[in-house]
Design a protein around this motif. Structure first.
Motif, PDB file in Angstrom:
ATOM      1  N   TRP A  85      37.733  42.006  51.317  1.00  0.00           N
ATOM      2  CA  TRP A  85      37.996  43.409  51.003  1.00  0.00           C
ATOM      3  C   TRP A  85      39.225  43.570  50.128  1.00  0.00           C
ATOM      4  O   TRP A  85      39.291  44.477  49.287  1.00  0.00           O
ATOM      5  N   GLY A  86      40.190  42.669  50.277  1.00  0.00           N
ATOM      6  CA  GLY A  86      41.315  42.676  49.359  1.00  0.00           C
ATOM      7  C   GLY A  86      40.875  42.333  47.940  1.00  0.00           C
ATOM      8  O   GLY A  86      41.370  42.907  46.960  1.00  0.00           O
ATOM      9  N   GLY A  87      39.944  41.399  47.831  1.00  0.00           N
ATOM     10  CA  GLY A  87      39.397  41.056  46.523  1.00  0.00           C
ATOM     11  C   GLY A  87      38.656  42.218  45.895  1.00  0.00           C
ATOM     12  O   GLY A  87      38.770  42.463  44.690  1.00  0.00           O
ATOM     13  N   LEU A  88      37.897  42.946  46.717  1.00  0.00           N
ATOM     14  CA  LEU A  88      37.166  44.107  46.200  1.00  0.00           C
ATOM     15  C   LEU A  88      38.134  45.171  45.694  1.00  0.00           C
ATOM     16  O   LEU A  88      37.954  45.731  44.611  1.00  0.00           O
ATOM     17  N   ARG A  89      39.170  45.441  46.478  1.00  0.00           N
ATOM     18  CA  ARG A  89      40.191  46.414  46.059  1.00  0.00           C
ATOM     19  C   ARG A  89      40.805  46.006  44.725  1.00  0.00           C
ATOM     20  O   ARG A  89      40.944  46.829  43.811  1.00  0.00           O
ATOM     21  N   ASP A  90      41.149  44.736  44.621  1.00  0.00           N
ATOM     22  CA  ASP A  90      41.779  44.228  43.414  1.00  0.00           C
ATOM     23  C   ASP A  90      40.871  44.383  42.202  1.00  0.00           C
ATOM     24  O   ASP A  90      41.331  44.759  41.114  1.00  0.00           O
TER      25      ASP A  90
END
Length: 268
Positions: A143-148
């Motif tokens: 989910w951090g990757g998606l946000r980024d």
């Protein structure tokens, strides 16, 4: 005859998108292979080579299509700049095919170094071809990757819309690719840690597929075992639409009217 010429023109556009995206990946995946498998260079050399790859890819395809080279760019121009919706899917397929073919060339060329550095073809060198959360080592999850990816691609499209808007301070035609290349260098140096700044579904999925077909069995998952391949697809599409929409809402609406803003749209 008109229909035949239209089909020929469309074929030329698709070839240009394929070739431009292939050039982008040859430089981008090539530099990561050199750094990761060969130990030559560092993060800065990666950021610069990706930017150079984008610049040269835009020079290759720019006169024919405006050089989208990225499904997120194509979607943004369809949503807000009048790019024909019937061309969106063919452009995306051409971009992905170009990325796939270029990744196969990089995979072949660096066979010996990749095998030396990572005989099992694991995540250690998978990053040559596709992205991972935290670049496979830092404490960032799916989910951090998606946000980024949403944030990074929003920045990309916001600035691309500014650079291609003749009602704004768009650079002259021959300087546009150079400035867009610098934009990608800047994103890589500022937003590269959380998810490898794919910011382009074709750039990630095409090489990911190429690596999977050539020995990287875990290509679809991240270091945690989660299916990750969809993140650099969905995130950039969402982020690109947000960035393009914000430019239209916050900047374009206040610029002098009557200017032609479709500087990267091929003729219909």
């Amino acid at each position: 005859m008109a229909g035949r010429l239209n089909r020929m023109g469309s074929s030329g556009e698709l070839i240009a998108e394929l070739a431009g995206t292939a050039v982008l990946i040859l430089f981008g995946a090539g530099v990561v292979a050199q750094v990761v498998a060969g130990g030559l260079g560092d993060h800065d050399s990666i950021a610069w080579a990706w930017g150079i790859g984008v610049m040269l890819g835009v020079y290759v395809a720019g006169r024919t299509t405006g050089a989208h080279l990225n499904p997120a760019v194509t979607l943004g121009f369809a949503l807000f700049r009048g790019f024909p919706w019937r061309k969106v899917l063919p452009y995306v397929v051409a971009q992905t095919a170009g990325a796939f073919l270029a990744a196969l060339i990089v995979r072949w060329n660096y066979t010996e170094l990749l095998t030396m550095a990572d005989p099992g073809h694991t995540i250690k060198t998978q990053i040559v071809f596709s992205t991972l959360p935290g670049n496979g080592t830092l404490p960032v999850g799916l989910w951090g990757g998606l946000r980024d990816q949403i944030i990074g691609t929003a920045i990309l499209l916001f600035v691309i819309f500014a650079l291609s808007d003749t009602a704004n301070m768009a650079p002259s035609a021959n300087m546009g690719p150079f400035v867009i290349g610098l934009l990608v260098v800047g994103i890589g140096m500022s937003f590269g840690a959380d998810a490898g700044y794919a910011i382009n579904p074709a750039r990630d999925f095409g090489p990911r597929l190429a690596s999977f077909l050539t020995g990287y069995g875990g290509a679809w998952r991240d270091q945690y075992g989660d299916l990750y391949f969809w993140v650099p697809i969905v995130g950039p599409l969402i982020g690109g639409a947000i960035g393009a929409g914000l430019y239209q809402a916050c900047i374009a609406r206040y610029l002098p009217q009557g200017e032609d803003r479709d500087t990267v749209k091929p003729s219909d």
